[in-house]
Motif scaffolding. Sequence first.
Motif, PDB file in Angstrom:
ATOM      1  N   VAL A   1     -38.910  33.172 -29.188  1.00 20.96           N
ATOM      2  CA  VAL A   1     -38.182  32.621 -30.327  1.00 20.96           C
ATOM      3  C   VAL A   1     -37.831  31.150 -30.127  1.00 20.96           C
ATOM      4  CG1 VAL A   1     -37.263  34.751 -31.292  1.00 20.96           C
ATOM      5  CG2 VAL A   1     -36.034  33.610 -29.443  1.00 20.96           C
TER       6      VAL A   1
ATOM      7  N   ILE B   1     -30.508  19.730 -28.818  1.00 17.73           N
ATOM      8  CA  ILE B   1     -31.878  19.641 -29.322  1.00 17.73           C
ATOM      9  C   ILE B   1     -32.308  20.983 -29.915  1.00 17.73           C
ATOM     10  CG2 ILE B   1     -34.304  19.313 -28.683  1.00 17.73           C
ATOM     11  CD1 ILE B   1     -33.362  17.165 -26.718  1.00 17.73           C
ATOM     12  N   ILE B   2     -31.978  22.072 -29.230  1.00 17.38           N
ATOM     13  CA  ILE B   2     -32.328  23.399 -29.758  1.00 17.38           C
ATOM     14  C   ILE B   2     -31.634  23.625 -31.097  1.00 17.38           C
ATOM     15  CG2 ILE B   2     -32.147  25.891 -29.373  1.00 17.38           C
ATOM     16  CD1 ILE B   2     -32.349  25.351 -26.384  1.00 17.38           C
ATOM     17  N   ALA B   3     -30.391  23.143 -31.197  1.00 15.93           N
ATOM     18  CA  ALA B   3     -29.629  23.329 -32.431  1.00 15.93           C
ATOM     19  C   ALA B   3     -30.128  22.424 -33.556  1.00 15.93           C
ATOM     20  CB  ALA B   3     -28.153  23.045 -32.162  1.00 15.93           C
ATOM     21  N   GLY B   4     -30.999  21.490 -33.220  1.00 18.23           N
ATOM     22  CA  GLY B   4     -31.529  20.601 -34.252  1.00 18.23           C
ATOM     23  C   GLY B   4     -30.609  19.437 -34.554  1.00 18.23           C
TER      24      GLY B   4
ATOM     25  N   GLY C   1     -42.223  15.600 -26.329  1.00 19.90           N
ATOM     26  CA  GLY C   1     -42.345  17.048 -26.305  1.00 19.90           C
ATOM     27  C   GLY C   1     -41.782  17.668 -27.568  1.00 19.90           C
ATOM     28  N   GLN C   2     -41.700  18.977 -27.576  1.00 17.49           N
ATOM     29  CA  GLN C   2     -41.205  19.615 -28.788  1.00 17.49           C
ATOM     30  C   GLN C   2     -40.554  20.960 -28.496  1.00 17.49           C
ATOM     31  OE1 GLN C   2     -44.966  19.989 -30.929  1.00 17.49           O
ATOM     32  NE2 GLN C   2     -44.834  22.180 -30.529  1.00 17.49           N
ATOM     33  N   VAL C   3     -39.802  21.403 -29.487  1.00 16.40           N
ATOM     34  CA  VAL C   3     -39.174  22.711 -29.410  1.00 16.40           C
ATOM     35  C   VAL C   3     -39.586  23.491 -30.649  1.00 16.40           C
ATOM     36  CG1 VAL C   3     -37.009  23.986 -29.304  1.00 16.40           C
ATOM     37  CG2 VAL C   3     -37.182  21.759 -28.206  1.00 16.40           C
ATOM     38  N   GLY C   4     -40.165  24.657 -30.453  1.00 13.33           N
ATOM     39  CA  GLY C   4     -40.484  25.517 -31.586  1.00 13.33           C
ATOM     40  C   GLY C   4     -39.418  26.593 -31.682  1.00 13.33           C
ATOM     41  N   VAL C   5     -38.862  26.762 -32.873  1.00 14.08           N
ATOM     42  CA  VAL C   5     -37.786  27.736 -33.033  1.00 14.08           C
ATOM     43  C   VAL C   5     -38.161  28.706 -34.136  1.00 14.08           C
ATOM     44  CG1 VAL C   5     -35.365  28.067 -33.582  1.00 14.08           C
ATOM     45  CG2 VAL C   5     -36.050  26.062 -32.292  1.00 14.08           C
ATOM     46  N   ARG C   6     -38.127  29.988 -33.841  1.00 13.44           N
ATOM     47  CA  ARG C   6     -38.348  31.015 -34.861  1.00 13.44           C
ATOM     48  C   ARG C   6     -37.027  31.666 -35.200  1.00 13.44           C
ATOM     49  NH1 ARG C   6     -43.891  32.980 -34.862  1.00 13.44           N
ATOM     50  NH2 ARG C   6     -44.970  31.985 -33.133  1.00 13.44           N
ATOM     51  N   GLY C   7     -36.655  31.577 -36.449  1.00 20.19           N
ATOM     52  CA  GLY C   7     -35.402  32.192 -36.871  1.00 20.19           C
ATOM     53  C   GLY C   7     -34.296  31.171 -37.009  1.00 20.19           C
TER      54      GLY C   7
ATOM     55  N   ASP D   1     -45.643  36.366 -29.656  1.00 26.15           N
ATOM     56  CA  ASP D   1     -44.867  36.227 -30.886  1.00 26.15           C
ATOM     57  C   ASP D   1     -43.379  36.352 -30.649  1.00 26.15           C
ATOM     58  OD1 ASP D   1     -46.814  35.772 -32.575  1.00 26.15           O
ATOM     59  OD2 ASP D   1     -46.499  37.550 -33.840  1.00 26.15           O
TER      60      ASP D   1
END
Lengths: 289, 476
Positions: B35, B102-105, B112-118, B32
């Motif tokens: 992030v 990419i991380i910043a959207g 592929g993909q990026v999962g971002v929490r927060g 979990d």
Amino acid sequence: MTTLSRPIVISPEGPSLLAWLNPVAFARTMVGHRNLIWQFVKRDLRNRTRGTHLGFAWDILNPLLMLVVYTIVFSSILEARLSGKQTETAMEYALYLFAGLTAFQMFAEPFGRSAAQITSKRNFVKKMAFPLEIFAISGVLTSTIHAAIGFALVFLAALLVTGGVAWTAVLLPLLLLPAVFLAIAAGWALGAMGVYFRDLQQFLGTSITRLLFFVTPIIYSVEMVPEKIRWILYLNPLTVVVSGVRSVVLAGEQPNWLAWGVWSAIGLVAMLLSYAIFMRARRGFADVI
Amino acid sequence: MSSDVVIAHEPTSPGQSPVPVSMRDPRSAAPDDVVIDIRELSKCYRVFPKPSDRLKQAVLGWKRRYHRDFWALRDINLQIHRGEAVGVIGRNGSGKSTLMQIIAGVLTPTEGQVGVRGRVDALLELGSAFNPEFTGRENVFLYGAILGLKRRDVEARFDDIAAFADIGDFLDQPVKTYSSGMKVRLAFSVQIQLDPEILVIDEALAVGDNLFQKRCHQRLRRLRENSGVTLVFVSHQQEVIRTVTTRAVLLHEGAIRAVGQPGEVVLEYRRLLHDEEKRSAVGHVRQLERQASKTRETARADAQANGTPSCFGDFDAVIESVEILDELGDPAGQFTAGEPMRIRIQGEVHTPLTHLNVAIRIRNKEGVKIYSWGTLNQDIDAWATTGPSAEPEAFWDREFAAGERFCVEFACDCRLGAGFYEVQAMVAEERDQYYEDERVLHWQDEAAFFTVRVPKDQHFFGGVCDLNMRAEYDDA
């Protein structure tokens, strides 16, 4: 520190066009961004007169000066009349013209800039995750505020010239609705297209806006157009808005509600549709700009 | 190589984290706590040779492809845990900024993909949202709104923001009067007052002065340790990577080359830089050798295909080799000041030609032209004393038949200052005798290189060239 929420997934696919066509979600995002939208409206409003000595006063002075110029030109130089109304004074014609022009400008101003709306905001596209969709809204809100100042002057002038304003003038905001919807729709659809086809910017702000000016009954009235080709005018949503505004504000007559209803509905659908197109297309903006 | 670092010469397989277990924060044992979860991420840019090809692709894309694919990122797998400070290093064009975007959207991945929490607060370019016409104060409120803050929240923190930015009275001046450092200070101050959760910083802080950078890094560390803020940032300052981050990632040509303990990764980065430098020197020699075996047609096709500015011309005559030789005629790459050197240019003429000019140009590391000389210069010299064309020996008058070869050697005493020099070579057809109208047949940038040493103990001088000065003074 907030607890860890479900992750937001950034993936190649993204929500589909249909997923964006959700009026409830649409309304919720717009309300959610209201603070940001307001900030940008304020920024637009201030930006125009920033650095001048009179500041905001120019926003009132400019339309006032325009009204004075029209009155002088049409009362002493051109003596123009709208046909069939022999009783009409030059001042009344100037007011007619000015009211129509104010309504037209409210649409034309953001419309003319729509194609460059995103390309001119490079930093917002490439340097931050910014809700680019608000620019269409804030742009139209800004021009609506400018129009409100213009109409306030129209009321004032009408009071001076004719001694009163018809009660139907309260219908004015309602009448402007189709133009507002369509201007926002254009902001999204053309704003997204403008990113991929920069050529759009070249003729939208000039040729197309000018053409629109002449196919809208601003310097003439609908009645002056030969009946055979009058239907062409009604393909232009601004015809309903401009002549409707004149009816309620200056003539004290009811507008063509049927045409108004049709264009309002079309405007609303166009707005939702172009929102979905914009949200879908924006995924590629940063690659191109 | 320490066991803390995983060098991924092969792309890591999906799901297999290149993060060694020992590097994980003990608090973040639970999955979990990831992030930012980057899985098999790739980003491909379409490169269009001409702008009009973009339109063709959009309209006729189903028929054929009008673009070349450029993979800026290839198969990136990386899990970033809460409270980590991850530094990303790599050469220009290695994909660092693309990854940040990419991380910043901002950018959409290709695969592929990026999962971002927060919430991600990205400082991809500090102050880029500022409106130059407005004052710093007004911009703080606008910036706050952009970052999702209510007006009263910004008001409550305004004094902290102003104190950290520390730009004094400039706060009430339009931002257009700010220096780039001041802009960064103000923007960063707003940003860190926001209770960020994940901060993505793309080289933004490098603009500030040293003291401000130090304060930023202290503040970032406090945020990370006290509030569990996660940091991801790009920096070219190896020192910053070593001292501020808890983990570093080395990107190379769009793939993760190494990940792990910052000091080790920085070392790997320097190793990489060194290798590249060596390779590029060897590459030039190879290129030269290749060039030498090329006929006119292939040279032309090659130059057109690459579109490289380093080689152009009509190729009616081609330079096949450019050699730098020492006194004895042996190839040399290094000279001490005052030593004789020769530059030999050999080539072939493809069509019957006359009025040729073979010339060289020497540039230093900064690209400044130090000297140029050619056969035409020499001819001009000769004509000045004897009148045009009176000298039968002039290179100008030579008639070359198709297939005939030429060899020109330029000899001099090396009077250059210490440094690294590039030789450009050219063969041209001159239409008049004054360099007014020439047709370049083959121009070769970076045709050869040499270095000059100025030993400290003999004939030592400073600067780019030796003027051979003599000091004169009164006898005491």
